[in-house]
Scaffold this active site. Structure first.
Site, PDB file in Angstrom:
ATOM      1  CD  GLN A  10      -3.195   0.581   2.108  1.00  0.00           C
ATOM      2  OE1 GLN A  10      -3.378  -0.585   2.415  1.00  0.00           O
ATOM      3  NE2 GLN A  10      -3.960   1.549   2.535  1.00  0.00           N
ATOM      4  CB  SER A  91       2.239  -5.181   3.512  1.00  0.00           C
ATOM      5  OG  SER A  91       1.090  -5.197   4.327  1.00  0.00           O
ATOM      6  CG  LEU A  92      -0.910  -4.919  -1.061  1.00  0.00           C
ATOM      7  CD1 LEU A  92      -1.307  -5.496  -2.421  1.00  0.00           C
ATOM      8  CD2 LEU A  92      -1.600  -3.585  -0.875  1.00  0.00           C
ATOM      9  NE  ARG A 116      -3.178  -8.527   3.835  1.00  0.00           N
ATOM     10  CZ  ARG A 116      -2.411  -7.432   3.870  1.00  0.00           C
ATOM     11  NH1 ARG A 116      -2.809  -6.352   3.211  1.00  0.00           N
ATOM     12  NH2 ARG A 116      -1.268  -7.417   4.530  1.00  0.00           N
ATOM     13  CG  HIS A 200       1.552  -5.152   9.325  1.00  0.00           C
ATOM     14  ND1 HIS A 200       1.438  -6.431   8.819  1.00  0.00           N
ATOM     15  CD2 HIS A 200       1.476  -4.311   8.257  1.00  0.00           C
ATOM     16  CE1 HIS A 200       1.317  -6.359   7.495  1.00  0.00           C
ATOM     17  NE2 HIS A 200       1.316  -5.092   7.129  1.00  0.00           N
ATOM     18  CD  GLN A 249       1.544  -9.882   5.231  1.00  0.00           C
ATOM     19  OE1 GLN A 249       0.369  -9.541   5.254  1.00  0.00           O
ATOM     20  NE2 GLN A 249       2.295  -9.795   4.153  1.00  0.00           N
TER      21      GLN A 249
END
Length: 311
Positions: A10, A91-92, A116, A200, A249
């Site tokens: 992101q 991340s993503l 998500r 996170h 994660q």
């Protein structure tokens, strides 16, 4: 020298992203249209026209970046024989990487990142939160600052992006205190991030549970190309383990520096970033100046990359 394909998270989005791929490849546009029909959204229009504030919403940002990244990957694979020895994502971007190594289908991954994003926002239940990037301090110092700041509210070091850039996340009061302490410790800058939740951290624990439940309905295949996971920076080809790590994660730190160093340790000397902008490319060069880094953002980019490898 080995090669890694890497995929951004992101923050790399922009209005007008992926438009050359959508125009040139009807089959790519069809993936986007199917996504919009399935989720009753207008992502295709938002990516093309904005407004930027809507594109920045996590539930739109995440599928938009994944879509652009896979367009770039598929276009590159059509033109170039270069294939990766490892894949990884920030991340993503880890879900994008699982499309790249064949663990997930493109359509399933688009659905998964959309859900998500929804889960990560909903899980915080409207509590005041913040995230910020701390520049110019080593990761251990940032960890210690967060530990001290937790007297004011929960705050964690969550994205270890480079040896001198670490993102903190948590309650509004915790991040404010940690930001104040970081400046006092000599941080060059502390930059607030515009995000949809305290990503996170344990504050969105429910998102991890909801994501695990959602993934039970999605097939995860075993892969031949290893993924280096954000959670532990270890290689993995098991679909089941990838699924378990994705759930973890969401509430775990993104160990990006460790991921890059692990790939370099295993012989990777070339990194190709697929998707919008060059966020990961900059991070990787700040981790190790000696590696070669390339970016595939637009259709014409494949030629320069292919030529560089031949040279």
């Amino acid at each position: 020298m080995k090669t890694a394909f890497v995929f951004p998270g992101q923050g790399a989005q922009y209005v007008g992203m992926a438009q050359d791929f959508i125009s040139a490849y009807p089959e790519f546009a069809a993936v986007l249209d199917e996504f919009d029909a399935r989720h009753q959204t207008n992502l295709r229009q938002i990516m093309a026209e904005g407004p930027e504030d809507v594109l920045k919403e996590t539930r739109y940002t995440q599928p938009a970046i994944l879509f652009h990244s896979i367009c770039a990957l598929k276009c590159f694979e059509e033109h170039s024989p270069i294939r990766p020895d490892y894949v990884a994502g920030h991340s993503l971007g880890e879900i994008t990487a699982l499309v790249a190594n064949g663990t997930l289908s493109w359509n399933d991954a688009m659905h998964l990142v959309y859900k998500r994003g929804e889960f990560m926002i909903k899980a915080n239940e409207g509590n005041p939160f913040a995230m910020a990037a701390v520049m110019g301090l080593d990761p251990q110092t940032v960890i210690e600052i967060c530990e001290e700041a937790e007297k004011e509210g929960l705050v964690k070091a969550v994205n270890f992006n480079t040896p001198a850039q670490t993102v903190i996340s948590g309650t509004e009061s915790g991040v404010a205190k940690a930001s104040e302490l970081a400046k006092a410790k000599g941080a060059k800058r502390v930059v607030p991030l515009i995000v949809g939740g305290p990503f996170h951290t344990p504050l969105i624990h429910k998102a991890s549970l909801w994501l695990a439940q959602e993934m039970e309905n999605i097939p995860f295949k075993d892969a031949t190309i290893p993924l280096i996971s954000n959670v532990d920076a270890l290689p993995n080809t098991s679909g089941q383990i990838s699924k378990e790590k994705l759930a973890k994660q969401v509430i775990s730190p993104v160990l990006w520096v460790d991921c890059v160093r692990r790939m370099i340790q295993d012989g990777v000397g070339y990194f190709i970033e697929f998707g919008p902008q060059k966020v990961l490319s900059g991070m990787i060069k700040n981790i190790d100046r000696d590696v070669k880094v390339f970016n595939m953002e637009k259709i014409e980019d494949w030629k320069a990359i292919d030529d560089a490898f031949k040279g």
